[in-house]
Design a protein around this motif. Structure first.
Motif, PDB file in Angstrom:
ATOM      1  N   ILE A   1      48.418  51.886  41.720  1.00  0.00           N
ATOM      2  CA  ILE A   1      48.159  51.110  40.507  1.00  0.00           C
ATOM      3  C   ILE A   1      47.432  51.970  39.485  1.00  0.00           C
TER       4      ILE A   1
ATOM      5  N   LEU B   1      38.602  47.456  37.972  1.00  0.00           N
ATOM      6  CA  LEU B   1      38.879  48.749  38.592  1.00  0.00           C
ATOM      7  C   LEU B   1      38.329  49.823  37.671  1.00  0.00           C
TER       8      LEU B   1
ATOM      9  N   ARG C   1      34.184  49.702  47.098  1.00  0.00           N
ATOM     10  CA  ARG C   1      34.290  48.273  46.762  1.00  0.00           C
ATOM     11  C   ARG C   1      32.896  47.652  46.745  1.00  0.00           C
TER      12      ARG C   1
ATOM     13  N   VAL D   1      43.060  44.525  48.441  1.00  0.00           N
ATOM     14  CA  VAL D   1      44.263  45.341  48.288  1.00  0.00           C
ATOM     15  C   VAL D   1      44.039  46.693  48.989  1.00  0.00           C
TER      16      VAL D   1
ATOM     17  N   ASP E   1      47.473  51.188  47.613  1.00  0.00           N
ATOM     18  CA  ASP E   1      47.947  50.422  46.466  1.00  0.00           C
ATOM     19  C   ASP E   1      47.036  50.612  45.252  1.00  0.00           C
ATOM     20  N   VAL E   2      45.729  50.700  45.492  1.00  0.00           N
ATOM     21  CA  VAL E   2      44.793  50.957  44.388  1.00  0.00           C
ATOM     22  C   VAL E   2      45.132  52.289  43.736  1.00  0.00           C
TER      23      VAL E   2
ATOM     24  N   THR F   1      40.062  45.451  33.712  1.00  0.00           N
ATOM     25  CA  THR F   1      39.885  44.179  34.398  1.00  0.00           C
ATOM     26  C   THR F   1      41.218  43.445  34.426  1.00  0.00           C
ATOM     27  N   PHE F   2      41.619  43.004  35.613  1.00  0.00           N
ATOM     28  CA  PHE F   2      42.890  42.308  35.752  1.00  0.00           C
ATOM     29  C   PHE F   2      42.918  41.537  37.064  1.00  0.00           C
ATOM     30  N   GLU F   3      43.958  40.745  37.243  1.00  0.00           N
ATOM     31  CA  GLU F   3      44.124  39.987  38.478  1.00  0.00           C
ATOM     32  C   GLU F   3      44.467  40.953  39.601  1.00  0.00           C
ATOM     33  N   LEU F   4      43.600  41.027  40.581  1.00  0.00           N
ATOM     34  CA  LEU F   4      43.803  41.932  41.699  1.00  0.00           C
ATOM     35  C   LEU F   4      43.055  41.379  42.892  1.00  0.00           C
ATOM     36  N   ASP F   5      43.706  41.341  44.022  1.00  0.00           N
ATOM     37  CA  ASP F   5      43.067  40.917  45.254  1.00  0.00           C
ATOM     38  C   ASP F   5      42.065  41.986  45.671  1.00  0.00           C
TER      39      ASP F   5
END
Length: 81
Positions: free
Chosen positions: A31, A4, A61, A23, A27-28, A16-20
């Motif tokens: 977060i 992100l 995206r 989403v 929600d983005v 950088t992290f676990e994210l669908d």
């Protein structure tokens, strides 16, 4: 893993992290507020960032060079269609 990128007040930082990748935009934005408030983004920490700071931002995206999801949270621009 997803990256992100958040652009705010002329600064830009990656996390950088676990994210669908699918989403929802809302929600983005939520977060992103928490990431900026907690200082999880190097060079971009604002402890008292308002809850609606990213309300009018755009979520773009893309796929990275290796196919990993990349999300960009950025201000709207007055040009383009």
């Amino acid at each position: 893993m997803a990256t992100l990128n958040i652009t705010y007040n002329g600064l830009s930082a990656d996390c950088t992290f676990e994210l669908d990748a699918d989403v929802p935009d809302a929600d983005v934005r939520r977060i992103a507020v928490e990431l900026v408030r907690t200082g999880a983004l190097p060079g971009l920490q604002i402890a008292n960032l308002p809850e609606d700071a990213f309300a009018h931002f755009v979520v773009d995206r893309f796929k990275g060079a290796n196919g990993e999801p990349r999300l960009y949270l950025r201000p709207k621009v007055p040009f383009g269609a």
